[in-house]
Scaffold this motif. Structure first.
Motif, PDB file in Angstrom:
ATOM      1  N   SER A 136       0.816  -1.226   0.000  1.00  0.00           N
ATOM      2  CA  SER A 136       0.000   0.000   0.000  1.00  0.00           C
ATOM      3  C   SER A 136       0.842   1.266   0.000  1.00  0.00           C
ATOM      4  O   SER A 136       0.283   2.368  -0.055  1.00  0.00           O
ATOM      5  N   ARG A 137       2.152   1.119   0.095  1.00  0.00           N
ATOM      6  CA  ARG A 137       3.077   2.253   0.115  1.00  0.00           C
ATOM      7  C   ARG A 137       2.709   3.265   1.210  1.00  0.00           C
ATOM      8  O   ARG A 137       2.732   4.484   0.997  1.00  0.00           O
ATOM      9  N   SER A 138       2.371   2.718   2.392  1.00  0.00           N
ATOM     10  CA  SER A 138       1.978   3.578   3.512  1.00  0.00           C
ATOM     11  C   SER A 138       3.119   3.858   4.479  1.00  0.00           C
ATOM     12  O   SER A 138       2.897   4.439   5.541  1.00  0.00           O
ATOM     13  N   ILE A 139       4.317   3.457   4.113  1.00  0.00           N
ATOM     14  CA  ILE A 139       5.467   3.657   4.995  1.00  0.00           C
ATOM     15  C   ILE A 139       6.052   5.042   4.744  1.00  0.00           C
ATOM     16  O   ILE A 139       6.343   5.403   3.596  1.00  0.00           O
ATOM     17  N   PRO A 140       6.211   5.856   5.776  1.00  0.00           N
ATOM     18  CA  PRO A 140       6.772   7.202   5.587  1.00  0.00           C
ATOM     19  C   PRO A 140       8.170   7.138   4.980  1.00  0.00           C
ATOM     20  O   PRO A 140       8.981   6.279   5.338  1.00  0.00           O
ATOM     21  N   ALA A 141       8.434   8.052   4.041  1.00  0.00           N
ATOM     22  CA  ALA A 141       9.743   8.082   3.387  1.00  0.00           C
ATOM     23  C   ALA A 141      10.799   8.637   4.333  1.00  0.00           C
ATOM     24  O   ALA A 141      10.523   9.446   5.220  1.00  0.00           O
ATOM     25  N   ALA A 142      12.003   8.172   4.152  1.00  0.00           N
ATOM     26  CA  ALA A 142      13.116   8.667   4.962  1.00  0.00           C
ATOM     27  C   ALA A 142      13.488  10.078   4.524  1.00  0.00           C
ATOM     28  O   ALA A 142      13.350  10.435   3.338  1.00  0.00           O
ATOM     29  N   PRO A 143      13.940  10.928   5.443  1.00  0.00           N
ATOM     30  CA  PRO A 143      14.352  12.282   5.076  1.00  0.00           C
ATOM     31  C   PRO A 143      15.479  12.259   4.040  1.00  0.00           C
ATOM     32  O   PRO A 143      16.374  11.418   4.105  1.00  0.00           O
ATOM     33  N   ALA A 144      15.410  13.178   3.105  1.00  0.00           N
ATOM     34  CA  ALA A 144      16.435  13.257   2.064  1.00  0.00           C
ATOM     35  C   ALA A 144      17.564  14.175   2.517  1.00  0.00           C
ATOM     36  O   ALA A 144      17.404  15.011   3.409  1.00  0.00           O
ATOM     37  N   GLY A 145      18.720  14.006   1.867  1.00  0.00           N
ATOM     38  CA  GLY A 145      19.860  14.848   2.178  1.00  0.00           C
ATOM     39  C   GLY A 145      20.579  14.409   3.444  1.00  0.00           C
ATOM     40  O   GLY A 145      20.308  13.352   4.023  1.00  0.00           O
ATOM     41  N   GLN A 146      21.476  15.257   3.855  1.00  0.00           N
ATOM     42  CA  GLN A 146      22.273  14.936   5.041  1.00  0.00           C
ATOM     43  C   GLN A 146      21.475  15.201   6.306  1.00  0.00           C
ATOM     44  O   GLN A 146      20.839  16.251   6.454  1.00  0.00           O
ATOM     45  N   VAL A 147      21.500  14.240   7.208  1.00  0.00           N
ATOM     46  CA  VAL A 147      20.759  14.353   8.469  1.00  0.00           C
ATOM     47  C   VAL A 147      21.658  13.905   9.613  1.00  0.00           C
ATOM     48  O   VAL A 147      22.639  13.183   9.417  1.00  0.00           O
ATOM     49  N   THR A 148      21.314  14.344  10.807  1.00  0.00           N
ATOM     50  CA  THR A 148      21.963  13.873  12.032  1.00  0.00           C
ATOM     51  C   THR A 148      20.931  13.125  12.856  1.00  0.00           C
ATOM     52  O   THR A 148      19.904  13.691  13.229  1.00  0.00           O
ATOM     53  N   VAL A 149      21.210  11.876  13.092  1.00  0.00           N
ATOM     54  CA  VAL A 149      20.279  11.001  13.793  1.00  0.00           C
ATOM     55  C   VAL A 149      20.820  10.697  15.176  1.00  0.00           C
ATOM     56  O   VAL A 149      22.008  10.407  15.345  1.00  0.00           O
ATOM     57  N   THR A 150      19.929  10.772  16.156  1.00  0.00           N
ATOM     58  CA  THR A 150      20.269  10.430  17.535  1.00  0.00           C
ATOM     59  C   THR A 150      19.417   9.240  17.965  1.00  0.00           C
ATOM     60  O   THR A 150      18.207   9.220  17.741  1.00  0.00           O
ATOM     61  N   GLY A 151      20.080   8.261  18.559  1.00  0.00           N
ATOM     62  CA  GLY A 151      19.340   7.083  19.007  1.00  0.00           C
ATOM     63  C   GLY A 151      20.159   6.236  19.955  1.00  0.00           C
ATOM     64  O   GLY A 151      21.353   6.479  20.175  1.00  0.00           O
ATOM     65  N   ALA A 152      19.517   5.233  20.525  1.00  0.00           N
ATOM     66  CA  ALA A 152      20.157   4.339  21.488  1.00  0.00           C
ATOM     67  C   ALA A 152      20.909   3.242  20.753  1.00  0.00           C
ATOM     68  O   ALA A 152      20.355   2.570  19.883  1.00  0.00           O
ATOM     69  N   LEU A 153      22.173   3.064  21.107  1.00  0.00           N
ATOM     70  CA  LEU A 153      22.994   2.035  20.494  1.00  0.00           C
ATOM     71  C   LEU A 153      22.552   0.654  20.983  1.00  0.00           C
ATOM     72  O   LEU A 153      22.321   0.453  22.179  1.00  0.00           O
ATOM     73  N   GLN A 154      22.444  -0.291  20.061  1.00  0.00           N
ATOM     74  CA  GLN A 154      21.969  -1.635  20.387  1.00  0.00           C
ATOM     75  C   GLN A 154      22.968  -2.691  19.923  1.00  0.00           C
ATOM     76  O   GLN A 154      23.675  -2.505  18.927  1.00  0.00           O
ATOM     77  N   ASN A 155      22.982  -3.807  20.648  1.00  0.00           N
ATOM     78  CA  ASN A 155      23.811  -4.940  20.249  1.00  0.00           C
ATOM     79  C   ASN A 155      23.170  -5.675  19.081  1.00  0.00           C
ATOM     80  O   ASN A 155      21.942  -5.638  18.901  1.00  0.00           O
ATOM     81  N   PRO A 156      23.963  -6.361  18.263  1.00  0.00           N
ATOM     82  CA  PRO A 156      23.380  -7.161  17.180  1.00  0.00           C
ATOM     83  C   PRO A 156      22.427  -8.210  17.750  1.00  0.00           C
ATOM     84  O   PRO A 156      22.668  -8.781  18.813  1.00  0.00           O
TER      85      PRO A 156
END
Length: 297
Positions: A136-156
């Motif tokens: 259905s293509r209902s998944i929001p698109a990822a931001p274009a261009g250069q971005v800075t992402v902050t998140g919690a680091l996770q183990n594999p």
């Protein structure tokens, strides 16, 4: 009445019981201390993870200097900031993931950072079926261009990770386990060993809570220690019980013997007529022989 306890046999039994009870108590106490230690480690790890999550974000390179680096145990859950551009063409969906009791999927988009390598970023969670959402293509698109992402680091992740389903082949564009070992087969560039879950996803994506570090919870070994504690204390109580039981039975047997209440032993004499003269049994044939002799006389 209990003077028999001074006999060598009973002195040996009593000495064995006196040695067995402290040993069982010692082993039970040791197992209990192991359980307490694991509980304390769990509390410490939980406190540390909360403290780490509340700290200010640090650059990706300070924790994972290259793609071959493994996630340090003390940095699992730490807030990481990474700058790069999303590769929407290689976006993947991770199905069968629950959040707040609802089934859904993760949206994972590689973030190309310096050097051409990619950091897997779970941009968020959506409810429903991954395949239906992709059609259905209902998944929001990822931001274009250069971005800075902050998140919690996770183990594999691995097949032992909670929530992971490694059953069967998944459709193209879907991923069962988030790890460099699984991503290297679908991405044309190097991948970092760890991944992050974005702290501030764009709507309607919902933030994925970071998982607890590996081996930070109360595992099966902790409850095994608790079970062994109970077993050793039960053994100690059983030794004391059997010691008193044996003493009581011996005292009762001696008291019955003193009163003459013990059953007489079988002397082995067979029932029936006793032996005749000369030690020969006087059976029916012997009686007939004697009667004939008397008649002749």
């Amino acid at each position: 009445m209990y003077r028999f306890l001074l006999a060598p046999r009973w002195l040996a039994v009593s000495a064995l019981a006196l040695l067995a009870v402290p040993f069982c108590v010692f082993m039970g106490s040791w197992q209990l201390s192991r359980f307490d230690m694991r509980v304390a480690q769990h509390r410490t790890a939980k406190h540390d993870s909360v403290k780490i999550a509340a700290e200010a974000p640090v650059p990706l390179a300070s924790v994972l200097p290259n793609v071959r680096a493994q996630v340090p145990g003390a940095d699992s859950g730490r807030q990481i900031s990474a700058t790069g551009s999303y590769d929407a063409g290689h976006q993947l969906l991770v199905p069968d993931r629950t959040l707040d009791g609802r089934n859904g999927f993760y949206v994972l988009t590689p973030l190309r950072v310096g050097g051409g390598a990619a950091l897997p970023v779970v941009r968020g969670w959506l409810p429903g079926d991954a395949s239906a959402a992709e059609r259905s293509r209902s998944i929001p698109a990822a931001p274009a261009g250069q971005v800075t992402v902050t998140g919690a680091l996770q183990n594999p992740e691995s097949t032992d990770t909670s929530g992971v389903s490694a059953s069967g082949a998944l459709p193209s564009g879907q991923l069962g386990i988030i790890s460099a070992a699984s991503l290297v087969n679908v991405l044309p560039y190097p991948v970092y060993g760890g991944w992050i879950t974005a702290a501030h996803p764009s709507a309607p994506l919902k933030a994925v809570p970071p998982a607890a570090p590996p081996n930070s919870g109360l595992d099966l070994k902790a409850f095994q220690n608790l079970g062994y504690t109970g077993q050793w204390f039960v053994f100690a109580a059983f030794v004391v019980f059997m010691w008193f039981r044996l003493i009581r039975r011996e005292a009762e047997a001696r008291a019955d013997a003193a009163l003459g209440l013990l059953p007489e032993e079988d002397d082995g004499v067979p029932e029936g007529p006793g032996p005749g003269p000369g030690g020969v049994d006087a059976g029916p044939d012997a009686e007939r022989t004697e009667g004939s002799a008397a008649h002749v006389a």
